[in-house]
Design an enzyme around this catalytic site. Structure first.
Site, PDB file in Angstrom:
ATOM      1  N   ALA A 158      40.966  50.546 -15.268  1.00 23.23           N
ATOM      2  CA  ALA A 158      40.976  51.303 -16.510  1.00 23.23           C
ATOM      3  C   ALA A 158      40.816  50.307 -17.650  1.00 23.23           C
ATOM      4  O   ALA A 158      41.132  49.127 -17.508  1.00 23.23           O
ATOM      5  CB  ALA A 158      42.300  52.045 -16.630  1.00 23.23           C
ATOM      6  N   GLY A 164      42.562  50.894 -11.574  1.00 21.57           N
ATOM      7  CA  GLY A 164      41.876  52.179 -11.445  1.00 21.57           C
ATOM      8  C   GLY A 164      40.562  52.066 -10.693  1.00 21.57           C
ATOM      9  O   GLY A 164      40.108  53.041 -10.082  1.00 21.57           O
ATOM     10  N   GLU A 202      41.421  52.349  -7.226  1.00 22.34           N
ATOM     11  CA  GLU A 202      41.789  53.746  -6.949  1.00 22.34           C
ATOM     12  C   GLU A 202      40.553  54.641  -6.798  1.00 22.34           C
ATOM     13  O   GLU A 202      40.581  55.591  -6.006  1.00 22.34           O
ATOM     14  CB  GLU A 202      42.697  54.274  -8.071  1.00 22.34           C
ATOM     15  CG  GLU A 202      44.068  53.611  -8.051  1.00 22.34           C
ATOM     16  CD  GLU A 202      44.967  54.103  -9.153  1.00 22.34           C
ATOM     17  OE1 GLU A 202      44.673  53.796 -10.333  1.00 22.34           O
ATOM     18  OE2 GLU A 202      45.945  54.804  -8.860  1.00 22.34           O
ATOM     19  N   GLU A 255      48.533  46.722 -11.727  1.00 23.53           N
ATOM     20  CA  GLU A 255      49.194  47.509 -12.778  1.00 23.53           C
ATOM     21  C   GLU A 255      50.604  47.006 -13.071  1.00 23.53           C
ATOM     22  O   GLU A 255      51.059  47.034 -14.217  1.00 23.53           O
ATOM     23  CB  GLU A 255      49.269  48.994 -12.374  1.00 23.53           C
ATOM     24  CG  GLU A 255      47.943  49.732 -12.439  1.00 23.53           C
ATOM     25  CD  GLU A 255      47.152  49.684 -11.144  1.00 23.53           C
ATOM     26  OE1 GLU A 255      47.443  48.816 -10.291  1.00 23.53           O
ATOM     27  OE2 GLU A 255      46.239  50.514 -10.987  1.00 23.53           O
TER      28      GLU A 255
HETATM   29  N1  DAK Z   1      39.599  46.588 -19.351  1.00 23.44           N
HETATM   30  C1  DAK Z   1      38.886  46.209 -20.428  1.00 23.44           C
HETATM   31  N2  DAK Z   1      38.092  45.143 -20.464  1.00 23.44           N
HETATM   32  C2  DAK Z   1      37.990  44.416 -19.331  1.00 23.44           C
HETATM   33  C3  DAK Z   1      38.703  44.742 -18.154  1.00 23.44           C
HETATM   34  C4  DAK Z   1      39.553  45.911 -18.170  1.00 23.44           C
HETATM   35  N3  DAK Z   1      40.231  46.348 -17.117  1.00 23.44           N
HETATM   36  N4  DAK Z   1      38.410  43.822 -17.219  1.00 23.44           N
HETATM   37  C5  DAK Z   1      37.548  42.953 -17.786  1.00 23.44           C
HETATM   38  N5  DAK Z   1      37.301  43.306 -19.057  1.00 23.44           N
HETATM   39  C6  DAK Z   1      36.430  42.622 -20.019  1.00 23.44           C
HETATM   40  C7  DAK Z   1      37.077  41.363 -20.550  1.00 23.44           C
HETATM   41  O1  DAK Z   1      37.983  41.664 -21.580  1.00 23.44           O
HETATM   42  C8  DAK Z   1      35.854  40.614 -21.035  1.00 23.44           C
HETATM   43  O2  DAK Z   1      35.429  41.154 -22.250  1.00 23.44           O
HETATM   44  P1  DAK Z   1      35.231  40.245 -23.584  1.00 23.44           P
HETATM   45  O3  DAK Z   1      36.549  39.607 -23.824  1.00 23.44           O
HETATM   46  O4  DAK Z   1      34.159  39.263 -23.176  1.00 23.44           O
HETATM   47  O5  DAK Z   1      34.813  41.197 -24.628  1.00 23.44           O
HETATM   48  C9  DAK Z   1      34.801  40.965 -20.004  1.00 23.44           C
HETATM   49  O6  DAK Z   1      35.256  42.161 -19.365  1.00 23.44           O
HETATM   50  C10 DAK Z   1      34.632  39.889 -18.926  1.00 23.44           C
HETATM   51  O7  DAK Z   1      35.900  39.635 -18.368  1.00 23.44           O
HETATM   52  P2  DAK Z   1      36.513  38.168 -18.258  1.00 23.44           P
HETATM   53  O8  DAK Z   1      35.924  37.249 -19.290  1.00 23.44           O
HETATM   54  O9  DAK Z   1      37.998  38.304 -18.211  1.00 23.44           O
HETATM   55  O10 DAK Z   1      35.943  37.720 -16.830  1.00 23.44           O
HETATM   56  P3  DAK Z   1      36.627  36.708 -15.815  1.00 23.44           P
HETATM   57  O11 DAK Z   1      35.617  36.465 -14.756  1.00 23.44           O
HETATM   58  O12 DAK Z   1      37.219  35.522 -16.524  1.00 23.44           O
HETATM   59  O13 DAK Z   1      37.863  37.511 -15.186  1.00 23.44           O
HETATM   60  C11 DAK Z   1      38.918  39.465 -14.175  1.00 23.44           C
HETATM   61  C12 DAK Z   1      37.592  38.656 -14.413  1.00 23.44           C
HETATM   62  C13 DAK Z   1      38.540  40.771 -13.490  1.00 23.44           C
HETATM   63  C14 DAK Z   1      39.848  38.651 -13.280  1.00 23.44           C
HETATM   64  C15 DAK Z   1      39.594  39.695 -15.569  1.00 23.44           C
HETATM   65  O14 DAK Z   1      38.614  40.269 -16.456  1.00 23.44           O
HETATM   66  C16 DAK Z   1      40.761  40.625 -15.475  1.00 23.44           C
HETATM   67  O15 DAK Z   1      41.858  40.247 -15.050  1.00 23.44           O
HETATM   68  N6  DAK Z   1      40.570  41.877 -15.932  1.00 23.44           N
HETATM   69  C17 DAK Z   1      41.615  42.873 -15.955  1.00 23.44           C
HETATM   70  C18 DAK Z   1      41.769  43.463 -14.587  1.00 23.44           C
HETATM   71  C19 DAK Z   1      42.907  44.446 -14.511  1.00 23.44           C
HETATM   72  O16 DAK Z   1      44.098  44.133 -14.818  1.00 23.44           O
HETATM   73  N7  DAK Z   1      42.602  45.682 -14.098  1.00 23.44           N
HETATM   74  C20 DAK Z   1      43.571  46.713 -13.965  1.00 23.44           C
HETATM   75  C21 DAK Z   1      43.628  47.516 -15.235  1.00 23.44           C
HETATM   76  S1  DAK Z   1      45.085  48.535 -15.229  1.00 23.44           S
HETATM   77  C22 DAK Z   1      48.134  55.342 -15.098  1.00 23.44           C
HETATM   78  C23 DAK Z   1      46.807  55.654 -15.034  1.00 23.44           C
HETATM   79  C24 DAK Z   1      45.887  54.651 -14.821  1.00 23.44           C
HETATM   80  C25 DAK Z   1      46.283  53.327 -14.695  1.00 23.44           C
HETATM   81  C26 DAK Z   1      47.595  53.017 -14.754  1.00 23.44           C
HETATM   82  C27 DAK Z   1      48.543  54.038 -14.955  1.00 23.44           C
HETATM   83  N8  DAK Z   1      49.124  56.380 -15.285  1.00 23.44           N
HETATM   84  C28 DAK Z   1      48.718  57.741 -15.332  1.00 23.44           C
HETATM   85  C29 DAK Z   1      50.517  56.052 -15.214  1.00 23.44           C
HETATM   86  C30 DAK Z   1      45.292  52.312 -14.495  1.00 23.44           C
HETATM   87  C31 DAK Z   1      45.568  51.052 -14.746  1.00 23.44           C
HETATM   88  C32 DAK Z   1      44.559  50.007 -14.616  1.00 23.44           C
HETATM   89  O17 DAK Z   1      43.474  50.149 -14.108  1.00 23.44           O
END
Ligand code: DAK
Length: 198
Positions: A63, A108, A111, A131
């Protein structure tokens, strides 16, 4: 437009196309994904659906964290319900839905893959439910689907650990069906989809 759709014979390839954010999903992405899946399910010429991500780095990195940070209680709930609507649609599809996991499948994004009926990955794919590191739980059905697919022990480890695993480990624990070279992933899945739909 955040979705690209193409047809290879009777297989619909739905691609999340937000490469600059590693295909992270905001509400627009989710609405477009939903609509494209519905239209593929309703198209009598389509026998199977593949979901994948644009680029060679990510399936879906989750997400949209930047958006989620700004959501109030109501917005958070709506975003949660919308994601569940998409994952439920995939799971309940009358046509097989196959995840072509071509890179990061996190939060997400993992998921969405879990809701698919089959998961095939490229060698560079990475999986995780991080998460917990954001003070959240997987909210789009991951807490329920993950243990059904990989067993309770592995699921709890991934959900409370929040760590990332590679494609070999995902294959070992049964999170994915098969692993292919990245440049062969789609062709292999299309061949398989044709077998099961012919
Ligand atoms: N959201 C937004 N932007 C993202 C992103 C994300 N999940 N993942 C990557 N990006 C963006 C980065 O911010 C960056 O953008 P700029 O800063 O250049 O503008 C671009 O994509 C490239 O990413 P990186 O520069 O970070 O690339 P790296 O190769 O260095 O790192 C990475 C790749 C995948 C390890 C890193 O980007 C990362 O850790 N990203 C976040 C991954 C993450 O934590 N995903 C889980 C999101 S939480 C719920 C409902 C839904 C959910 C929860 C609860 N309820 C109903 C309770 C869902 C939660 C989630 O999905």
């Amino acid at each position: 437009m955040f979705i690209k759709k193409e047809l290879k014979d009777n297989v619909s390839i739905i691609r999340v196309d937000r490469e600059e954010a590693l295909n992270a999903m905001n509400p627009t992405v989710l609405h477009e994904l939903y609509d494209n899946i519905v239209s593929s399910i309703n198209d009598k010429n389509i026998g199977a659906i593949i979901i994948t991500g644009s680029g060679d780095k990510a399936f879906i990195a989750g997400a949209d964290i930047k958006l989620m940070e700004k959501l109030d209680k109501k917005g958070g709930r709506e975003f949660g319900v919308l994601g569940q609507k998409v994952t439920n649609l995939i799971e309940e599809s009358s046509k097989p839905v196959i995840a072509a996991i071509n890179g990061f499948a996190l939060g997400g994004g993992c998921e969405i893959a879990l809701a698919c009926h089959l998961r095939f990955a490229s060698k560079n794919a990475k999986f995780g439910q991080p998460e917990v590191k954001l003070g959240l739980i997987p909210g789009w059905g991951g807490t329920q689907r993950l243990p059904k697919i990989i067993g309770k022990g592995h699921a709890i480890e991934l959900i409370i650990g929040g760590h990332i695993i590679d494609a070999d480990e995902a294959l070992r624990i049964g999170l994915v069906n098969k692993v292919f070279e990245q440049n062969k992933l789609l062709d292999e899945i299309i061949s398989f989809a044709k077998i099961i739909t012919d």
